[in-house]
Design a protein around this motif. Structure first.
Motif, PDB file in Angstrom:
ATOM      1  N   TYR A   1       5.626  -1.015 -10.050  1.00 17.42           N
ATOM      2  CA  TYR A   1       5.367  -0.534  -8.612  1.00 17.42           C
ATOM      3  C   TYR A   1       4.512   0.736  -8.461  1.00 17.42           C
TER       4      TYR A   1
ATOM      5  N   ARG B   1       2.195  -2.083  -0.600  1.00 12.95           N
ATOM      6  CA  ARG B   1       2.255  -3.833  -0.864  1.00 12.95           C
ATOM      7  C   ARG B   1       2.022  -4.423   0.606  1.00 12.95           C
ATOM      8  N   GLU B   2       2.525  -3.812   1.687  1.00  7.04           N
ATOM      9  CA  GLU B   2       1.971  -4.179   2.885  1.00  7.04           C
ATOM     10  C   GLU B   2       0.500  -4.123   3.064  1.00  7.04           C
TER      11      GLU B   2
ATOM     12  N   ALA C   1      -0.189  -5.036  10.704  1.00  6.90           N
ATOM     13  CA  ALA C   1       0.217  -4.488   9.088  1.00  6.90           C
ATOM     14  C   ALA C   1      -0.342  -3.059   9.057  1.00  6.90           C
TER      15      ALA C   1
ATOM     16  N   GLU D   1      -1.806  -4.009   0.711  1.00  3.36           N
ATOM     17  CA  GLU D   1      -2.459  -4.617  -0.114  1.00  3.36           C
ATOM     18  C   GLU D   1      -2.483  -5.976   0.541  1.00  3.36           C
ATOM     19  N   ARG D   2      -1.130  -6.426   0.783  1.00  4.18           N
ATOM     20  CA  ARG D   2      -1.219  -7.775   1.229  1.00  4.18           C
ATOM     21  C   ARG D   2      -2.250  -8.319   2.183  1.00  4.18           C
ATOM     22  N   TYR D   3      -2.198  -7.379   3.250  1.00  6.63           N
ATOM     23  CA  TYR D   3      -3.188  -7.997   4.443  1.00  6.63           C
ATOM     24  C   TYR D   3      -4.474  -7.353   4.422  1.00  6.63           C
TER      25      TYR D   3
ATOM     26  N   GLN E   1       2.556  -0.566   7.628  1.00  2.00           N
ATOM     27  CA  GLN E   1       2.540   0.254   6.549  1.00  2.00           C
ATOM     28  C   GLN E   1       2.742   1.625   7.015  1.00  2.00           C
TER      29      GLN E   1
END
Length: 890
Positions: free
Chosen positions: A855, A581-582, A549, A584-586, A553
């Motif tokens: 976004y 987003r990447e 991740a 935040e996602r991980y 990112q």
């Protein structure tokens, strides 16, 4: 001893006052224990016991102190029906004694048994006919007899279990048996489970929930925060005795919450309880095993054997689990100790064997290096102080990249902070280099890396360590802006990949993803855009989920910058949001996130004339900044900050901010270009067209952006012909996106307008609007100067330009309130992005929903809201929506 007790066989005339040994019956064994004043009734478990009355057998099975006996005793008292109670003892292993006491328990509870049943005459045996008569008698009863056998683990005799199962089976509906035990009884439970005729309450179900724990603390006179209660439940795993003893200890403290937080389990009544009730009940060899395995979080029998030096762990652990002796199976042959029990055992180990812990950690590390996880291996190697082994384990596993990804709690970065200086092998030097570089200590990072390479030059057959060095070389190249070093590191890595075990590369995809990102960043800095895009695209597409991740990112942020430099601001915006987003996602920590994505978004916001949003994004990037920027990030920061300052008219500050504050081995052509362009634009804004021309004309023949600015400078100086001549050097179609092509089109339109060709000027402005509309590119129109306003004002009212670009000055709207007070005027125009936020406010969307829909970050939305409130002279959302409707902004 009475004569009747010595009579052979069983009979109705047996003395009901003595057992088969001639000893009087102990009445305390037929009485349920009294519940303490602080007892907490748990209705979910009471309901399970009520359900148990529908099955012949109920099993309450859990470790010592799980609250089994008090639970069943409370239920029995509240049941409203007679319940026979028998607390088992070791003597009950003799069948005659057990059945004599069981019969006496039934009679003491008022169960009417036929006189012909009698009682066992011999301690060591019981006649089968007595069991048959008892089963038949119970089977004929109108209401079932309810019998509780407490502490049944004290009767491990197979013969007694078989006899009990016989009576239970043949009594049919006439008997309800509740077994309270620490270990699973020898009854054929598989049959009952298959038939659905057993109700089970096991250790996991007996554990207190956080809500129940809070209730227990409450009856002890303590009210703690939810976090404190959750922490206590986590530490005790909801174990009833542990919670109760902790509560009693905290009762005596002036600060119960702090007392529980700092509670030393090894020096407490909890320790006394577990040592007495669990540890000291075991044979000496088992005690030794439990003490030794307490140093590891989880263990297999083979690991336990390695720690004890014996070979009997498999059988011992199976027995301990069967006995509910705080040994919990994790599946796949792994076990763990109850956390509180393990904590107490470790403290006891230090007392009993004060110098053994280091050796046990060393043994565990070496076993786990082949049969456990890397995190466990490193933890025990470091606990043993064996830094050569621990460094080697990290490097051999090809996990050096984990020092930079920092996603999980088992990240080794902090662990290696304790490394002692005597470790001096190549692996230790690699780890020291990685830690220094992760902490932005470039000088020491390079020093340790050179030491590792020197040591490895004597052992060229270590491809894993050399590949780790290649990663660190690529990072050094990125930090120093050294494209030659980056390409060399990438070449070495390519040559080494085939020599490295494929399963290790698969296990650690972050290494190559990091290397590609560093390579791509260095290529981007040096102006090799196509090669940079290739490396970064490969890194951004890396598999591996959370493991990659951080580089993904980072790579996406760099690709966003490449898109921006090519003029594609909408594409740059999408890539930058994908990077955010990447992360935040991980759950990538703030310090591990690339700042490039937010800086690109800030520059895009400037191009769209959303200046408050741009400032908020720069502030967010600065807040997350860990240390010194690498050259690309420094240039991105300079680009965003200088363009924002220039848009706000702070020309001198813009020139100062345009210079990237980073040292690099080679200069970056695009970074230098942007610095010159900002400086020239500042000079032009200050009215010094000649200074702008002197900056731009030397290289404008092969730099379109410089050519455009030089033509604008000539126009500002009134030299239309020279501006026209400069533009003739440009190709008819300038490659790139709207951020590059629109300024070219507009300066050509201005030349046409100045040359008296309004038709061409209108056509070119219309083309520029069409090109800019999709990306909402406003800044070139605002920077164009007053000549463009009449052309924009002449556009038909229904032109799409009105949806996203409105540069006409507005007359402040004044409106009278119902109370005759005047609304303050709108003295500053609401930006298009602020209108986007207003529209979503009108739909009653939350701040988080607006951020997700647009976004952008939540902080960016909050910045827009503050600006909207200020511009509309309101303080609340509802007022902002009403005011916007009055002004026809919605």
């Amino acid at each position: 001893m009475s004569a009747m007790a010595n009579q052979p066989g069983d009979g109705a005339g047996a003395d009901s006052r003595v057992d088969p040994r001639g000893d009087p019956f102990l009445g305390t064994r037929f009485v349920a224990p009294v519940r303490p004043a602080t007892f907490l009734r748990r209705e979910r478990l009471v309901e399970r016991l009520d359900q148990g009355l529908t099955t012949p057998l109920t099993l309450v099975d859990g470790p010592a102190g799980a609250g089994k006996t008090l639970l069943v005793a409370d239920w029995a008292e509240r049941l409203g029906r007679p319940v026979a109670w028998l607390t088992a003892e070791a003597a009950d292993q003799a069948p005659g004694v057990f059945w004599a006491y069981l019969l006496q328990a039934l009679r003491a509870a008022g169960t009417r048994l036929s006189p012909g049943i009698g009682s066992p005459a011999h301690a060591g045996s019981v006649d089968q006919t007595l069991l048959a008569r008892l089963a038949a008698d119970l089977g004929d009863m109108a209401a079932p007899a309810i019998l509780v056998l407490d502490e049944f683990e004290r009767v491990p005799a197979l013969e007694v279990a078989e006899q009990l199962e016989f009576v239970l089976h043949h009594a049919g509906r006439g008997m309800r048996l509740i077994l309270v035990t620490r270990s699973e009884p020898l009854l054929p439970l598989h049959r009952y489970r298959a038939a659905g005729t057993v109700t089970e309450i096991r250790g996991a179900e007996l554990a207190f929930t956080p809500a129940e724990a809070a209730g227990l603390l409450d009856v002890h006179g303590m009210r703690l925060s939810e976090d404190a209660v959750s922490a206590l439940v986590h530490r005790t795993q909801g174990w009833a005795a542990g919670l109760r003893l902790c509560a009693l200890a905290a009762q005596r403290s002036a600060d119960p919450e702090r007392c529980l937080k700092e509670f030393e389990a090894g020096q407490s009544t909890v320790a006394d309880y577990l040592l007495a009730e669990v540890l000291k009940r075991q044979p000496a060899e088992t005690q030794d095993l439990l003490l030794r395995v307490s140093v590891v979080e989880r263990f297999r029998p083979a690991l336990a054997d390695a720690l004890t030096g014996r070979t009997d762990a498999e059988a011992v652990l199976a027995r301990l689990h069967h006995e509910n002796a705080f040994v919990e199976p994790l599946g796949h042959d792994w076990y763990r100790l109850h956390p509180l029990f393990a904590e107490i055992l470790r403290a006891h180990l230090r007392v009993r064997h004060p110098r053994s812990e280091t050796e046990l950690h060393r043994r565990a590390a070496r076993w786990l290096a082949h049969g456990g996880s890397l995190a466990e291996t490193l933890a025990h190697g470091s606990a043993a102080g064996d830094w050569e082994f621990t460094s080697r384990a990290l490097v051999d596993d090809l996990a050096i990249g984990r020092l930079f990804t920092a996603l999980r709690s088992d990240c080794p970065a902090e662990l290696f902070a304790r490394m002692t200086p005597e470790a001096d092998g190549p692996a230790a030097s690699i780890v020291r280099a990685a830690r220094a570089l992760a902490d932005d200590d470039l000088e020491h990072g390079i020093l340790h890396l050179r030491r590792a390479q020197q040591l490895l030059s004597e052992d060229t057959a270590d491809p894993v360590a050399r590949l780790s060095c290649a990663l660190l070389e690529a990072l050094v190249a990125r930090r120093t802006g050294s494209p030659g070093r980056a390409e060399w590191a990438a070449s070495v890595a390519r040559d080494l990949q085939d020599a490295v075990p494929a399963e290790r590369l698969d296990r650690h995809p972050e290494l190559l993803a990091l290397l590609l990102t560093h390579l791509g960043s260095t290529r981007l800095w040096s102006g090799h855009s196509d090669a940079a895009r290739a490396a970064l695209t490969e890194a951004a597409g890396s598999a591996g989920g959370a493991a990659t991740a951080v580089p993904r990112q980072d790579a996406l942020g760099h690709l966003a910058l490449l898109d921006y430099l090519d003029g594609w601001i909408a594409r740059a915006e999408r890539r930058a949001h994908a990077a955010l987003r990447e992360a935040e996602r991980y759950g990538v920590p703030a310090h591990a996130r690339s700042g490039i994505g937010r800086l690109v978004l800030a520059t895009v916001a400037v191009d769209r004339d959303e200046l408050d949003a741009a400032q908020a994004l720069i502030d967010e990037a600065d807040a997350a900044r860990k240390g010194a920027d690498d050259p690309v990030t420094a240039a991105g920061r300079a680009l965003a900050a200088s363009r924002l300052l220039l848009a706000r008219g702070s020309t001198q500050a813009a020139v100062a901010a345009a210079e990237p504050h980073a040292t690099a081995v080679v200069a970056s052509p695009w970074a230098e270009d942007r610095t010159v362009l900002v400086t020239a634009a500042a000079r032009l804004a200050e009215g010094d067209a000649e200074a702008a021309v002197k900056l731009l004309e030397p290289a404008m023949d092969h730099r379109p952006a410089w050519t455009v600015e030089a033509a604008r400078a000539r126009l500002a100086a009134g030299d239309v012909d020279e501006a026209h001549n400069i533009l003739d050097g440009l190709p008819a179609t300038v490659p790139g996106g709207p951020a590059l092509t629109v300024p070219v089109t507009l300066v050509r339109a201005e030349v046409a307008d100045r040359a008296g060709d309004p038709a061409t000027a209108r056509r070119l402005v219309a083309r520029a609007l069409a090109d800019a509309r999709r990306d909402r590119l406003r800044r070139p129109f605002l920077d164009a100067g007053p000549w463009i306003r009449p052309l924009l004002a002449a556009a038909p009212a229904d032109e799409p330009v009105r949806d996203w670009l409105d540069t006409r000055p507005r007359t402040p709207v004044r409106r009278v309130r119902e109370d005759d007070g005047e609304l303050p005027p709108v003295v500053e125009e609401v930006s298009p992005r602020e209108r986007d936020v207003l529209r979503r406010l009108a739909l009653l969307m939350s701040t988080e929903e607006i951020a997700a829909d647009l976004y952008v970050s939540v902080n960016t939305v909050k910045t827009h809201l503050k600006s909207i409130y200020r511009k509309l002279s309101v303080n609340r959302r509802g007022d902002a929506v009403r005011r916007a409707r009055e002004l026809r902004l919605l």
